[in-house]
Motif scaffolding. Structure first.
Motif, short mmCIF file in Angstrom:
data_model
loop_
_atom_site.label_atom_id
_atom_site.label_comp_id
_atom_site.label_asym_id
_atom_site.label_seq_id
_atom_site.Cartn_x
_atom_site.Cartn_y
_atom_site.Cartn_z
N SER A 32 3.12 5.76 -3.18
CA SER A 32 2.43 7.03 -3.38
C SER A 32 1.76 7.06 -4.75
O SER A 32 2.37 6.74 -5.77
CB SER A 32 3.44 8.18 -3.28
N GLY A 33 0.46 7.42 -4.77
CA GLY A 33 -0.28 7.50 -6.01
C GLY A 33 -1.12 6.29 -6.35
O GLY A 33 -1.90 6.31 -7.30
N ALA A 34 -0.98 5.21 -5.57
CA ALA A 34 -1.75 3.99 -5.86
C ALA A 34 -3.20 4.09 -5.40
O ALA A 34 -4.03 3.28 -5.80
CB ALA A 34 -1.09 2.78 -5.23
N GLY A 35 -3.49 5.07 -4.54
CA GLY A 35 -4.89 5.31 -4.18
C GLY A 35 -5.27 4.98 -2.75
O GLY A 35 -6.46 4.93 -2.43
N LYS A 36 -4.29 4.79 -1.85
CA LYS A 36 -4.64 4.39 -0.49
C LYS A 36 -5.41 5.48 0.25
O LYS A 36 -6.32 5.17 1.04
CB LYS A 36 -3.41 3.98 0.30
N THR A 37 -5.10 6.74 0.00
CA THR A 37 -5.79 7.81 0.72
C THR A 37 -7.24 7.92 0.28
O THR A 37 -8.15 8.05 1.10
CB THR A 37 -5.05 9.15 0.52
#
Length: 225
Positions: A32-37
């Motif tokens: 979460s937070g790594a930028g996948k979305t």
């Protein structure tokens, strides 16, 4: 015959052959937070031949999210019913909430030659791979550093401090699953990451095993020679 025609340089009047293709399942995972979305949304905006798999979830809707577009928001009892009816290709529990992928729209899409993008975690990726190994393309997104990951989580301003701390604590365990993926993108700069994600998509579409109409095309080509 001119050199240009012989080399295939004069291509203005040549129509692109339509070769039937099976769609693929393009999985993007990350802590979460790594930028996948963000990466997934940019890929969708750049390529009209891929659509988003809309997951069902029991978590509360965040500001700006729309039911049926960002997620299908359901209560726990409905989620359990979907599991019992085998209507989910995969499901997982993440931070006390449940997420899952509806089966019917995904199977219809890839059978019709359309690609489907998944913004899911490693648990979901494992389940999809077990069921549809030949159709999946798995991409794991890493942050450039732990400090950047923490800054991104805090800057979203969508979760309280205790949830941010939970996500940071879980990040190392999530990152440990990177070897299970076909490709890894270190998301330091979003433009570079998007270009990499699109290059992967283009290459995977050309794999011989996905081109269901290739044998017929080659036979027709050979018969004309």
């Amino acid at each position: 015959m001119s050199k240009n025609a012989d080399d295939g340089q004069n291509e203005g009047s040549i129509s692109e052959p339509q070769i039937a293709r099976r769609g693929l399942l393009y999985i993007v995972s990350s802590p979460s937070g790594a930028g996948k979305t963000t990466l997934a949304r940019r890929v969708l905006a750049a390529d009209r031949n891929i659509e988003m798999s809309v997951s069902v979830t029991t978590r509360a809707r965040r500001p700006g999210e729309q039911d049926g577009i960002d997620y299908h928001f359901v209560d726990r009892s409905e989620f359990e019913r979907m599991k019992e009816r085998d209507e989910l290709l995969e499901w997982a529990r993440v931070f006390d909430n449940y997420y899952g992928t509806p089966r019917a729209p995904v199977e219809a899409a890839i059978g019709g030659g359309r690609d489907v993008l998944f913004d899911i975690d490693w648990q979901g990726a494992q389940q999809l791979t077990a069921k549809m190994r030949d159709d999946v393309v798995r991409v794991f997104v890493l942050p450039p550093s732990g400090h950047v990951l923490e800054d991104r989580l805090k800057s979203r301003a969508q979760d309280p401090a205790d949830v941010v701390a939970k996500r940071m604590a879980a990040a190392a365990a999530e990152i440990s699953h990177w070897p299970e993926y076909d490709y890894v993108i270190v998301n330091a700069h979003i433009e570079t990451s998007v270009a990499s994600a699109l290059a992967i998509l283009s290459a995977e579409r050309l794999k011989r095993g996905r081109l269901l109409g290739l044998s017929d095309f080659v036979r027709t080509l050979q018969s004309a020679l």
